[in-house]
Design a protein around this motif. Structure first.
Motif, PDB file in Angstrom:
ATOM      1  N   ASP A  48     -13.607   2.673   6.421  1.00 11.02           N
ATOM      2  CA  ASP A  48     -14.650   2.043   7.268  1.00 11.02           C
ATOM      3  C   ASP A  48     -15.718   2.925   7.641  1.00 11.02           C
ATOM      4  O   ASP A  48     -16.907   2.819   7.717  1.00 11.02           O
ATOM      5  N   SER A  49     -15.171   4.194   7.793  1.00  8.92           N
ATOM      6  CA  SER A  49     -16.306   5.208   8.214  1.00  8.92           C
ATOM      7  C   SER A  49     -17.146   5.727   7.166  1.00  8.92           C
ATOM      8  O   SER A  49     -18.329   5.832   7.100  1.00  8.92           O
ATOM      9  N   GLU A  50     -16.505   5.806   6.025  1.00 10.47           N
ATOM     10  CA  GLU A  50     -17.367   5.980   4.696  1.00 10.47           C
ATOM     11  C   GLU A  50     -18.391   4.862   4.273  1.00 10.47           C
ATOM     12  O   GLU A  50     -19.433   5.049   4.020  1.00 10.47           O
ATOM     13  N   ILE A  51     -17.985   3.547   4.777  1.00 12.34           N
ATOM     14  CA  ILE A  51     -18.941   2.438   4.631  1.00 12.34           C
ATOM     15  C   ILE A  51     -19.974   2.703   5.503  1.00 12.34           C
ATOM     16  O   ILE A  51     -21.222   2.505   5.316  1.00 12.34           O
ATOM     17  N   VAL A  86     -16.116  -4.522  -0.073  1.00 12.34           N
ATOM     18  CA  VAL A  86     -14.869  -3.899  -0.133  1.00 12.34           C
ATOM     19  C   VAL A  86     -13.792  -5.151   0.154  1.00 12.34           C
ATOM     20  O   VAL A  86     -13.918  -5.879   1.196  1.00 12.34           O
ATOM     21  N   VAL A  87     -12.952  -5.336  -0.780  1.00 14.38           N
ATOM     22  CA  VAL A  87     -11.772  -6.267  -0.304  1.00 14.38           C
ATOM     23  C   VAL A  87     -10.403  -5.397  -0.411  1.00 14.38           C
ATOM     24  O   VAL A  87     -10.095  -4.585  -1.176  1.00 14.38           O
ATOM     25  N   LYS A 131      -2.126  -4.473  10.181  1.00 15.68           N
ATOM     26  CA  LYS A 131      -3.047  -5.130  10.923  1.00 15.68           C
ATOM     27  C   LYS A 131      -4.030  -4.413  11.317  1.00 15.68           C
ATOM     28  O   LYS A 131      -4.165  -3.548  11.990  1.00 15.68           O
ATOM     29  N   TYR A 132      -5.287  -5.032  10.970  1.00 14.85           N
ATOM     30  CA  TYR A 132      -6.652  -3.987  11.019  1.00 14.85           C
ATOM     31  C   TYR A 132      -7.493  -5.174  11.057  1.00 14.85           C
ATOM     32  O   TYR A 132      -7.571  -5.956  10.179  1.00 14.85           O
ATOM     33  N   LYS A 133      -8.623  -5.007  11.979  1.00 17.05           N
ATOM     34  CA  LYS A 133      -9.950  -5.643  11.998  1.00 17.05           C
ATOM     35  C   LYS A 133     -11.056  -4.625  11.595  1.00 17.05           C
ATOM     36  O   LYS A 133     -11.332  -3.867  11.861  1.00 17.05           O
ATOM     37  N   SER A 134     -11.942  -5.339  10.719  1.00 17.81           N
ATOM     38  CA  SER A 134     -13.125  -4.772   9.998  1.00 17.81           C
ATOM     39  C   SER A 134     -14.049  -5.708  10.186  1.00 17.81           C
ATOM     40  O   SER A 134     -14.120  -6.854   9.631  1.00 17.81           O
ATOM     41  N   ASN A 135     -15.376  -5.011  10.454  1.00 17.62           N
ATOM     42  CA  ASN A 135     -16.736  -6.029  10.160  1.00 17.62           C
ATOM     43  C   ASN A 135     -17.137  -5.555   8.900  1.00 17.62           C
ATOM     44  O   ASN A 135     -18.269  -6.266   8.421  1.00 17.62           O
ATOM     45  N   HIS A 136     -16.703  -4.576   8.198  1.00 20.98           N
ATOM     46  CA  HIS A 136     -17.031  -4.162   6.876  1.00 20.98           C
ATOM     47  C   HIS A 136     -16.431  -4.627   5.415  1.00 20.98           C
ATOM     48  O   HIS A 136     -16.850  -4.569   4.639  1.00 20.98           O
ATOM     49  N   MET A 137     -15.149  -5.095   5.644  1.00 24.23           N
ATOM     50  CA  MET A 137     -14.216  -5.303   4.692  1.00 24.23           C
ATOM     51  C   MET A 137     -13.742  -6.679   4.892  1.00 24.23           C
ATOM     52  O   MET A 137     -13.501  -7.102   5.944  1.00 24.23           O
ATOM     53  N   LYS A 138     -13.312  -7.323   3.617  1.00 24.08           N
ATOM     54  CA  LYS A 138     -12.696  -8.719   3.718  1.00 24.08           C
ATOM     55  C   LYS A 138     -11.115  -8.358   3.549  1.00 24.08           C
ATOM     56  O   LYS A 138     -10.624  -7.472   2.416  1.00 24.08           O
TER      57      LYS A 138
END
Length: 299
Positions: free
Chosen positions: A21-24, A33-34, A41-48
């Motif tokens: 996430d940080s590198e994105i 990114v998939v 369990k992780y939530k991200s606005n950048h990855m599927k």
């Protein structure tokens, strides 16, 4: 597209996803990114993020990926190498409770040493390795190479090089906390029996106390369930108590047969029925309640 694989290990590996996430956010990763996230369990606005994939879906994502970022699972590494994919491999580490030992370091080191992938020991260096992967040309993998056949034998056939304790850790922990649950049940029963409480009322109260104790210890220490979602947690708790209700009925029927029919000593009958109940409860917990990856794709 970048395909990230965490496998089906029951330990959390959000440390890697936070680094990605940080590198994105820094712009080092601009592709989609998939993530096959497994139990993490992780939530991200950048990855599927997808928990588990079928074999066909898994292979499709490998085919489509520009490169793979994976934990040190031999299966994923081999699947990717056979398709001539570029791989960045990050080991799960024992000190972060991401695995029971550090065997993934050894696996990644062996593959990297022969030019098959790029390994990352320190996630602070992930961005640097991502820059290198674009020009990296992996050595063509031949699956009949003796060295890697031996490596696979050592780490897959021998249970990933884990100690006997790690192989039977779950069962050992279950027996320990199952024994403590039995102590809670029997001591409660004994104390209330001294107070003159009716045997069957006494047995019910002792059962309730032991079930609450058992749920907490089974979830946290034995099966290490990571369920936090309200719907899933409700299902887990209700399933646990339903299974224990069944074993409670078995316990009550057994106590009736021993005490009222065969006129056996109440405390001896209680100990015998607790052994029976421990076995029943382990089967239900292992196969139905805390088992969340029956049909999962192994990485």
């Amino acid at each position: 597209m970048v395909f990230v694989v965490l496998g089906t290990n029951d330990k959390d590996f959000s440390r890697l996803l936070k680094a990605i996430d940080s590198e994105i956010e820094k712009g080092m990763i601009q592709e989609d990114v998939v993530v096959q996230s497994g139990k993490t369990k992780y939530k991200s606005n950048h990855m599927k993020l997808i928990d588990f994939l079928s074999i066909d879906e898994f292979n499709q994502y490998i085919e489509q990926a520009d490169y793979i970022i994976t934990h040190g699972g031999v299966g994923t590494i081999l699947d990717s190498l056979k398709k001539n994919k570029k791989i960045i491999a990050v080991p799960r580490l024992k000190k972060y409770k991401e695995h029971v030992n550090d065997h993934q370091i050894q696996i990644i080191t062996e593959f990297e040493k022969d030019g098959y992938l790029l390994g990352v020991d320190d996630l602070n260096e992930l961005g640097t390795v991502i820059q290198k992967i674009k020009k990296f040309k992996p050595k063509k993998f031949h699956s009949n190479q003796k060295k890697f056949i031996q490596l696979i034998d050592n780490y897959i056939k021998k249970d990933n090089h884990t100690s006997w304790y790690n192989q039977y850790r779950e069962m050992i922990n279950y027996l320990v906390f199952g024994g403590l649950t039995t102590v809670v049940n029997i001591v409660s029963f004994f104390l209330m029996d001294l107070m003159g409480i009716n045997t069957y009322v006494n047995n019910t109260i002792a059962w309730i106390l032991s079930v609450v104790f058992a749920y907490v210890t089974n979830k946290v220490f034995v099966f290490e369930s990571k369920t936090t979602n309200r719907k899933e947690l409700t299902k887990e708790i209700s399933s646990f108590f339903a299974a224990r209700l069944f074993s409670y009925v078995v316990d009550m029927v057994g106590m009736y047969l021993f005490v009222s029919v065969m006129m056996a000593n109440k405390m001896i009958a209680k100990v015998i029925m607790n052994v029976v109940v421990i076995v029943i409860n382990y089967i239900f917990s292992k196969l139905f309640i805390f088992n969340q990856d029956k049909n999962a794709k192994k990485g």
